[in-house]
Motif scaffolding. Structure first.
Motif, PDB file in Angstrom:
ATOM      1  N   ASP A 108       9.684   2.235   1.237  1.00  0.00           N
ATOM      2  CA  ASP A 108      10.056   3.251   0.259  1.00  0.00           C
ATOM      3  C   ASP A 108       8.928   4.279   0.211  1.00  0.00           C
ATOM      4  O   ASP A 108       7.857   4.087   0.809  1.00  0.00           O
ATOM      5  CB  ASP A 108      10.305   2.634  -1.120  1.00  0.00           C
ATOM      6  CG  ASP A 108       9.023   2.103  -1.755  1.00  0.00           C
ATOM      7  OD1 ASP A 108       8.184   1.539  -1.026  1.00  0.00           O
ATOM      8  OD2 ASP A 108       8.862   2.254  -2.982  1.00  0.00           O
ATOM      9  N   GLU A 112       5.527   0.580  -1.703  1.00  0.00           N
ATOM     10  CA  GLU A 112       5.435  -0.672  -2.464  1.00  0.00           C
ATOM     11  C   GLU A 112       6.371  -1.751  -1.924  1.00  0.00           C
ATOM     12  O   GLU A 112       6.156  -2.944  -2.170  1.00  0.00           O
ATOM     13  CB  GLU A 112       5.739  -0.414  -3.936  1.00  0.00           C
ATOM     14  CG  GLU A 112       4.705   0.482  -4.614  1.00  0.00           C
ATOM     15  CD  GLU A 112       4.956   0.618  -6.103  1.00  0.00           C
ATOM     16  OE1 GLU A 112       5.789  -0.158  -6.635  1.00  0.00           O
ATOM     17  OE2 GLU A 112       4.341   1.498  -6.721  1.00  0.00           O
ATOM     18  N   TYR A 113       7.423  -1.335  -1.234  1.00  0.00           N
ATOM     19  CA  TYR A 113       8.398  -2.285  -0.702  1.00  0.00           C
ATOM     20  C   TYR A 113       8.641  -1.989   0.765  1.00  0.00           C
ATOM     21  O   TYR A 113       8.570  -0.835   1.209  1.00  0.00           O
ATOM     22  CB  TYR A 113       9.728  -2.193  -1.462  1.00  0.00           C
ATOM     23  CG  TYR A 113       9.662  -2.751  -2.856  1.00  0.00           C
ATOM     24  CD1 TYR A 113      10.016  -4.067  -3.131  1.00  0.00           C
ATOM     25  CD2 TYR A 113       9.246  -1.939  -3.919  1.00  0.00           C
ATOM     26  CE1 TYR A 113       9.956  -4.573  -4.423  1.00  0.00           C
ATOM     27  CE2 TYR A 113       9.180  -2.434  -5.221  1.00  0.00           C
ATOM     28  CZ  TYR A 113       9.538  -3.749  -5.453  1.00  0.00           C
ATOM     29  OH  TYR A 113       9.474  -4.253  -6.732  1.00  0.00           O
ATOM     30  N   SER A 126      10.895  -6.984   0.744  1.00  0.00           N
ATOM     31  CA  SER A 126       9.703  -7.672   0.248  1.00  0.00           C
ATOM     32  C   SER A 126       8.792  -6.701  -0.481  1.00  0.00           C
ATOM     33  O   SER A 126       8.567  -5.570  -0.033  1.00  0.00           O
ATOM     34  CB  SER A 126       8.928  -8.304   1.417  1.00  0.00           C
ATOM     35  OG  SER A 126       9.753  -9.174   2.174  1.00  0.00           O
ATOM     36  N   SER A 127       8.285  -7.156  -1.605  1.00  0.00           N
ATOM     37  CA  SER A 127       7.256  -6.398  -2.315  1.00  0.00           C
ATOM     38  C   SER A 127       5.916  -6.644  -1.628  1.00  0.00           C
ATOM     39  O   SER A 127       5.592  -7.776  -1.247  1.00  0.00           O
ATOM     40  CB  SER A 127       7.181  -6.824  -3.772  1.00  0.00           C
ATOM     41  OG  SER A 127       6.035  -6.258  -4.391  1.00  0.00           O
ATOM     42  N   THR A 130       3.562  -7.975  -4.946  1.00  0.00           N
ATOM     43  CA  THR A 130       3.963  -9.118  -5.760  1.00  0.00           C
ATOM     44  C   THR A 130       4.654 -10.128  -4.852  1.00  0.00           C
ATOM     45  O   THR A 130       4.773  -9.918  -3.644  1.00  0.00           O
ATOM     46  CB  THR A 130       4.922  -8.695  -6.894  1.00  0.00           C
ATOM     47  OG1 THR A 130       6.189  -8.316  -6.334  1.00  0.00           O
ATOM     48  CG2 THR A 130       4.349  -7.522  -7.698  1.00  0.00           C
ATOM     49  N   ASP A 131       5.138 -11.196  -5.461  1.00  0.00           N
ATOM     50  CA  ASP A 131       5.844 -12.225  -4.681  1.00  0.00           C
ATOM     51  C   ASP A 131       7.349 -11.953  -4.597  1.00  0.00           C
ATOM     52  O   ASP A 131       8.099 -12.783  -4.075  1.00  0.00           O
ATOM     53  CB  ASP A 131       5.620 -13.604  -5.319  1.00  0.00           C
ATOM     54  CG  ASP A 131       4.165 -14.041  -5.216  1.00  0.00           C
ATOM     55  OD1 ASP A 131       3.500 -13.615  -4.248  1.00  0.00           O
ATOM     56  OD2 ASP A 131       3.698 -14.773  -6.105  1.00  0.00           O
ATOM     57  N   GLU A 132       7.788 -10.818  -5.083  1.00  0.00           N
ATOM     58  CA  GLU A 132       9.219 -10.511  -5.087  1.00  0.00           C
ATOM     59  C   GLU A 132       9.743 -10.369  -3.666  1.00  0.00           C
ATOM     60  O   GLU A 132       9.172  -9.659  -2.830  1.00  0.00           O
ATOM     61  CB  GLU A 132       9.464  -9.210  -5.856  1.00  0.00           C
ATOM     62  CG  GLU A 132      10.930  -8.805  -5.920  1.00  0.00           C
ATOM     63  CD  GLU A 132      11.129  -7.461  -6.595  1.00  0.00           C
ATOM     64  OE1 GLU A 132      12.278  -6.976  -6.605  1.00  0.00           O
ATOM     65  OE2 GLU A 132      10.143  -6.886  -7.115  1.00  0.00           O
ATOM     66  N   ARG A 133      10.871 -11.059  -3.408  1.00  0.00           N
ATOM     67  CA  ARG A 133      11.515 -10.945  -2.104  1.00  0.00           C
ATOM     68  C   ARG A 133      13.013 -11.200  -2.280  1.00  0.00           C
ATOM     69  O   ARG A 133      13.420 -12.165  -2.921  1.00  0.00           O
ATOM     70  CB  ARG A 133      10.931 -11.942  -1.109  1.00  0.00           C
ATOM     71  CG  ARG A 133      11.511 -11.774   0.309  1.00  0.00           C
ATOM     72  CD  ARG A 133      10.949 -12.767   1.283  1.00  0.00           C
ATOM     73  NE  ARG A 133       9.490 -12.655   1.386  1.00  0.00           N
ATOM     74  CZ  ARG A 133       8.753 -13.442   2.163  1.00  0.00           C
ATOM     75  NH1 ARG A 133       9.318 -14.396   2.880  1.00  0.00           N
ATOM     76  NH2 ARG A 133       7.443 -13.300   2.191  1.00  0.00           N
ATOM     77  N   TYR A 151      13.196   3.684  -4.116  1.00  0.00           N
ATOM     78  CA  TYR A 151      13.572   2.287  -4.382  1.00  0.00           C
ATOM     79  C   TYR A 151      12.722   1.662  -5.495  1.00  0.00           C
ATOM     80  O   TYR A 151      13.242   1.008  -6.403  1.00  0.00           O
ATOM     81  CB  TYR A 151      13.414   1.478  -3.094  1.00  0.00           C
ATOM     82  CG  TYR A 151      13.846   0.032  -3.216  1.00  0.00           C
ATOM     83  CD1 TYR A 151      15.154  -0.343  -2.952  1.00  0.00           C
ATOM     84  CD2 TYR A 151      12.933  -0.957  -3.597  1.00  0.00           C
ATOM     85  CE1 TYR A 151      15.558  -1.676  -3.060  1.00  0.00           C
ATOM     86  CE2 TYR A 151      13.317  -2.284  -3.707  1.00  0.00           C
ATOM     87  CZ  TYR A 151      14.632  -2.636  -3.441  1.00  0.00           C
ATOM     88  OH  TYR A 151      15.030  -3.943  -3.563  1.00  0.00           O
ATOM     89  N   SER A 152      11.411   1.874  -5.455  1.00  0.00           N
ATOM     90  CA  SER A 152      10.534   1.218  -6.430  1.00  0.00           C
ATOM     91  C   SER A 152      10.602   1.864  -7.809  1.00  0.00           C
ATOM     92  O   SER A 152      10.201   1.258  -8.799  1.00  0.00           O
ATOM     93  CB  SER A 152       9.084   1.249  -5.930  1.00  0.00           C
ATOM     94  OG  SER A 152       8.626   2.581  -5.806  1.00  0.00           O
ATOM     95  N   ARG A 157      17.838  -0.045  -7.128  1.00  0.00           N
ATOM     96  CA  ARG A 157      17.366  -0.779  -5.945  1.00  0.00           C
ATOM     97  C   ARG A 157      18.330  -0.656  -4.759  1.00  0.00           C
ATOM     98  O   ARG A 157      18.751  -1.628  -4.142  1.00  0.00           O
ATOM     99  CB  ARG A 157      17.170  -2.263  -6.268  1.00  0.00           C
ATOM    100  CG  ARG A 157      16.255  -2.529  -7.439  1.00  0.00           C
ATOM    101  CD  ARG A 157      14.812  -2.173  -7.094  1.00  0.00           C
ATOM    102  NE  ARG A 157      13.902  -2.620  -8.142  1.00  0.00           N
ATOM    103  CZ  ARG A 157      12.581  -2.518  -8.103  1.00  0.00           C
ATOM    104  NH1 ARG A 157      12.022  -1.954  -7.051  1.00  0.00           N
ATOM    105  NH2 ARG A 157      11.824  -2.930  -9.081  1.00  0.00           N
TER     106      ARG A 157
END
Length: 670
Positions: A108, A112-113, A126-127, A130-133, A151-152, A157
């Motif tokens: 993005d 960040e992603y 995937s971020s 962070t652990d966001e996926r 997106y971020s 999203r």
């Protein structure tokens, strides 16, 4: 003129210094080679093989896709891993995102992603911080995807993805979960997709389509170029030059499409309502003589990754099947072309294993940048674009050549004057002035343009005493000090005594430069050198043919500096210089004029007679008469005798009474 060169790739992590050491001597052949290269076009890019963690990462894997963000790189491999690297190739993070080849990656705008899609049928987002996926399954190989640039920053999203199923999916988050919408279907696999602001462009088997998210409407369809290879052999390539300019490279065709929001009818500009569909205007289109393996912006031009196929007989082949005998491929080329297909430069890259690669094995990605080049082809600091040429086992970084590269190229090709002008104009480091200047002087010396080199020394050597002294001794070695002496500084900087003495001695030993010697001695402050070494170099010449009147005058000046006034007087007399009378008075040398009476009378009798009469106690009349009588062959001794005796009689009738008879015999002389 087109420059066609084989690019040199740096293997270190940092580009090497552009400076080249000067050299006083070169082989004769180098000058000839320099002349042959005068017509060579200066390259626009320089190349560096990516190092860091990359070599070890690819030792057991191969690259398949790449994406560039403002601060990092995402590299997808055939084993399904997404590697996050810095711009030098050092790994920052990795994701075991897929179980098969990573076909496409996308960041993005904020970086960040990162999104990835794979032959395993999944899309993973995937971020990076962070652990966001998130993982989305499509059950068919996915070939391309793009995140909403915002997106971020948006809760929706959104992203688009497509693959072999031939459907382009738009995914967005709602309060019930993720919604999957089919934007397009039925025209073969989705091979590429790019999202910019509210516009999404994608390519399938039939061509390129553009969709306007703001109006939820398709903008246009651009047909696939006729005769282009099948997409499974050579992918189409898309990028957004700006918010409304789409560049398409497909096969051997380049098209630049402008997305318009207004039109012109009968010469009157009219606006189309915002709710109306936009339309496309093809502003440039051309065919290439090579296959396009990647395309990117370069200011107002284009960078194209060119693939030159070779058929079984060794000739170029541009059929849609791209036949290629294993191990015979040519090196990929990076070409910079205008929108009119005018080639500005061409570089062939020695990519590892290029002999075995096909057009589809390469990719070209570029780092986002906001600036553009000026008229001289240089880029503003911080605005230089970076290009990444990707092959299965190699990544080469290309970047615009900077001011110092430009200067280095000028030096290497013999354009020393232009290189010096570039440095003086503020291009490159200040320290380059010494290096470029030294190279320029070397070039002029080799070309035997000694006078031109000498006049440049003040500009180039400036306040460096050590540099000046090196060049003084070098000119001395070449026996060309006479052209440098007028430019030698006498303060700021002041050189060593030896440097000035060497220069004066060099002038003294060559009759052709005695005039320069005299003017130099008169202009240089005596305090900056010792006169003795110069005097010692001149005195042995007094009785030789090389002893010119100018050299005698120079020696007079040196004798005066060294307080050797008697010797200076002797040379004044020898030269019959009018200044001798003032010199005698200035230094009170009346006792030193014995034996020089005839010379004084011959120089200026009207000044000599009063001088001799005034100092008759030191120089008696008998001495004057004796010397004048002995000078019958040198002058009109009778006239000079009469002038002296008559003047003496008028002052003191008894001073020369023993010569009254002689005076009577001379009375006839007026």
């Amino acid at each position: 003129m087109i420059g066609n060169s084989s690019a040199t790739i740096m293997t270190s992590e940092q580009p090497s210094e552009n400076g080249v050491d000067g050299d006083d001597e070169r082989e004769e052949g180098e000058e000839e080679e320099e002349e042959e290269e005068e017509d060579e076009e200066e390259p626009r890019l320089k190349y560096q093989r990516m190092g860091g963690s990359l070599p070890s990462l690819l030792s057991n894997d191969a690259t398949a896709s790449i994406a560039i963000a403002e601060r990092m790189i995402a590299l997808g491999t055939h084993d399904g891993t997404v590697h996050i690297l810095d711009f030098q190739g050092n790994q920052v993070k990795e994701f075991a995102a897929h179980t098969a080849t990573v076909n496409d990656l996308c960041f993005d705008v904020e970086g960040e992603y990162v999104g990835s899609c794979s032959d395993d049928g999944s899309v993973v987002i995937s971020s990076l911080f962070t652990d966001e996926r998130l993982k989305f399954e499509y059950h068919r190989p996915m070939k391309s995807m793009a995140l909403d640039p915002d997106y971020s920053r948006k809760s929706s999203r959104r992203f688009v993805a497509g693959g072999l199923a031939g459907q382009l999916f738009l995914n967005s988050k709602t309060w019930l979960g993720y919604n999957k919408q089919v934007l397009h279907d039925g025209e073969g696999p989705i091979h590429a997709v790019k999202w910019r602001t509210c516009l999404i462009a994608w390519a399938n088997d039939s061509g390129v389509k553009v969709y306007d998210m703001a109006n939820s409407a398709r903008v246009t369809f651009i047909e696939r170029p006729r005769g282009s290879p099948r997409p499974e052999l050579l992918l189409p390539h898309l990028f957004w030059q700006d918010d409304t300019l789409l560049v398409i490279g497909w096969g051997t065709s380049v098209k630049i499409a402008a997305i318009r929001t207004n039109f012109q009818a009968n010469g009157i500009q009219k606006s189309i309502p915002a709710s109306s569909a936009k339309y496309v205007d093809i502003v440039a289109s051309f065919q290439t003589s090579y296959y396009i393996s990647g395309i990117a912006p370069f200011g107002d031009s284009l960078v194209v990754l060119a693939y030159i196929p070779v058929d079984m007989n060794g000739g170029k082949d541009f059929s849609s099947s791209i036949p290629l005998r294993q191990g015979t491929a040519q090196r990929p080329e990076v070409r910079i072309v205008t929108w009119k297909n005018e080639e500005l430069t061409t570089d062939a890259l020695p990519v590892h294993g290029f002999e075995h690669y096909k057009a589809k094995d390469y990719a070209l990605a570029h780092a986002p940048f906001s600036g553009s080049s000026d008229a001289g082809g240089q880029w503003a600091a911080g605005d230089e674009p970076l290009y990444y040429i990707v092959s299965p086992k190699d990544v080469v970084i290309a970047r615009p050549r900077d001011a110092e590269d430009h200067i280095s190229w000028l030096l290497q090709h013999g354009f020393h004057e232009k290189a010096l002008a570039a440095v003086e104009a503020g291009q490159g480091r200040v320290e380059l002035l010494d290096e470029v200047g030294s190279r320029y002087l070397d070039h002029l010396i080799i070309s035997r343009k000694y006078a031109e080199a000498a006049c440049l020394c003040p500009k180039i050597l400036r306040g460096s005493a050590s540099a000046w002294e090196r060049w003084v001794f070098h000119f001395a070695h070449l026996r060309q000090l006479h052209v440098l002496v007028p430019y030698m500084p006498i303060e700021n900087p002041r050189l060593s005594d030896t440097a000035y003495e060497v220069a004066l001695v060099a002038l003294a030993t060559n009759p052709s430069f005695h005039d320069v010697l005299l003017s130099t001695i008169r202009s240089w402050p005596p305090a900056i050198y010792s006169s003795l070494p110069v005097i010692s170099a001149i005195e042995p010449q007094l009785s030789t043919s090389s002893m010119t009147d100018l050299l005698k005058e120079a020696l007079i000046e040196l004798y005066i500096i060294n307080s050797q006034h008697d010797k200076a007087l002797a040379l004044y007399a020898d030269l019959m210089k009018q200044e001798i009378f003032d010199f005698i008075e200035k230094y009170n040398l009346h006792d030193a004029i014995h034996g020089k009476i005839v010379q004084l009378m011959m120089v200026e009798s009207k000044k000599a007679v009063p001088l001799l009469i005034q100092h008759r106690d030191h120089i008696p009349p008998s001495e004057v008469v004796e010397q004048l009588l002995g000078a019958r062959d040198k002058c009109d001794h009778k006239y000079l005798l009469h002038l002296y005796l008559h003047s003496l009689f008028e002052i003191d009738v008894n001073a020369g009474k023993e010569y009254h008879d002689l005076q009577d015999s001379l009375i006839r002389i007026p």
